[in-house]
Write an enzyme that holds these catalytic residues in place. Sequence first.
Site, PDB file in Angstrom:
ATOM      1  N   GLU A  89      46.372 -42.888 -42.158  1.00  0.00           N
ATOM      2  CA  GLU A  89      46.755 -42.212 -40.792  1.00  0.00           C
ATOM      3  C   GLU A  89      45.869 -41.461 -40.298  1.00  0.00           C
ATOM      4  O   GLU A  89      46.111 -40.333 -40.685  1.00  0.00           O
ATOM      5  CB  GLU A  89      48.299 -42.105 -41.115  1.00  0.00           C
TER       6      GLU A  89
ATOM      7  N   CYS B 284      52.032 -36.167 -36.047  1.00  0.00           N
ATOM      8  CA  CYS B 284      51.534 -36.855 -35.984  1.00  0.00           C
ATOM      9  C   CYS B 284      52.340 -37.679 -34.702  1.00  0.00           C
ATOM     10  O   CYS B 284      51.620 -39.311 -34.295  1.00  0.00           O
ATOM     11  CB  CYS B 284      50.909 -37.637 -36.978  1.00  0.00           C
TER      12      CYS B 284
END
Length: 503
Positions: free
Chosen positions: A273, A310
């Site tokens: 990620e 994020c």
Amino acid sequence: MQLTGRMVIGFDRVAGTGRAITAVDPRTGDNLEPEYRYGDAGDVERACVLADEAFDVYRATSAEQRAAFLDAIAGKLDALKGDLVQRAMSETGLPEARLTGEVGRTTGQLRMFAEDLRAEDATGSLTTGLPDGAGRVLSVDPANEGGPEIRQGRVALGPVAVFGASNFPFAFSVAGGDTASALAAGCPVVVKAHDAHPGVCELVGQAVSEAVREAGLPEGVFSMLYGDGPTLGIALVTDPRVQAVGFTGSRRAGLAIAQAAANRPRPIPVYAEMSSVNPVFLLPDALAERAGELAEGFVGSVTLGAGQFCTNPGLVFAVGGTHLDAFLDEATKAIEANPGAPMLTPGIAKAYAEGVERLENHPDVEIVARGQEPDAAVGCRAALVVVDAANFGPDLQEEIFGACSLVVRCDDLGQVVEAARGLEGQLTATIHGKGDDAERLLPVLERLVGRIVWDGWPTGVRVGHAMVHGGPFPATSDARTTSVGSLAIERFRRPIAYQGVPR
């Protein structure tokens, strides 16, 4: 538990011999004891050998044995919650309530996978007649005149390397989602601890290692090393015994890891990620009805945790006019009133300041609001920025990790849709609106993101069975999976067919 400044390699506590680091309290700038030293290639070798030796024994454990092991880790973390939260506050500057909740989320992840393992076992969906304890059976083709029975199952991949993240010292770190899902799958784990919170990593690593010992499992089921990414991290990724990688962090580091894994004689999957700006689409009907309410929710999401998520909403698209002006007026007031907050590390704070400075120097960008100077040695001053859609290009899509968001002013909804089509892959996209406008946008976003948020805000990722925390590149290296939720276990198992094998 006492902090010793040592790594965890199997059941041993090992002092590194490389570069010395200490955690830094971002609120004061003070160094925190103890000192930690990086490991070397020999430490990687030893941890990976132990993991490989443990693999066949660990993958042969029953679903109940692994479930009890995961529950034991969760119990140890719950017992340490006070010490963990206090150390994490010192190392990250994050507030007590946030960190207390994150410990609960981490133990909740572990217990969720334990429950799933037990549910699979209770329904008879685990193959129990095979000596290697192979994973869940997905389908069966019965024996017939054309041939024998064929059963499809899952088997664990092998030892997994996990890279802890800076912004979640518990939930995406030593015992976070990557570690929990890999252990649930039957894979030993070697963690590279994050320099931002080495003391928290040690405390959690000790707890996991103790749970391994008390469960009677081989010591190589878990190890944790300190070291930098370009040397120890790459050595871990390229060790031939490691069979998969879980990573959360920057695009630059994620791509380096993926490249190293691809260049191995036998390439392995990397579930990274990496980068996302999480666009928000404010459609005309929503702005007309509730511009002030939207501004309040937006600024709350942007500034939450100094924007160090994020899923931080770094881009907003809306049609220009009086309703967007009203939104910007309210958002400007809220940003200017924001007191700022500590950032995780001096390096993250420096990168954030440089990112905002790039926007300030951009000829087509207008800085419409800045937050207050934070009362912290390493802090974040929020920023709200506006650009016309005609001047919005790839150079303005880059993630700025912190409390900064860029509003793109469009001429009409067609320009909004075209801007969406030009975006990179994202973790999330958010729609505020309804009717034909929203329906027109939805299929565009389905190609773009891993999670679509409707009339909400993207910060906050619920752990559950339906959650997808992933997305097309560069949000992640593999859009077919997730790092949060029960589906995460499938990253570390592969399908296998048993043809005519006795039950």
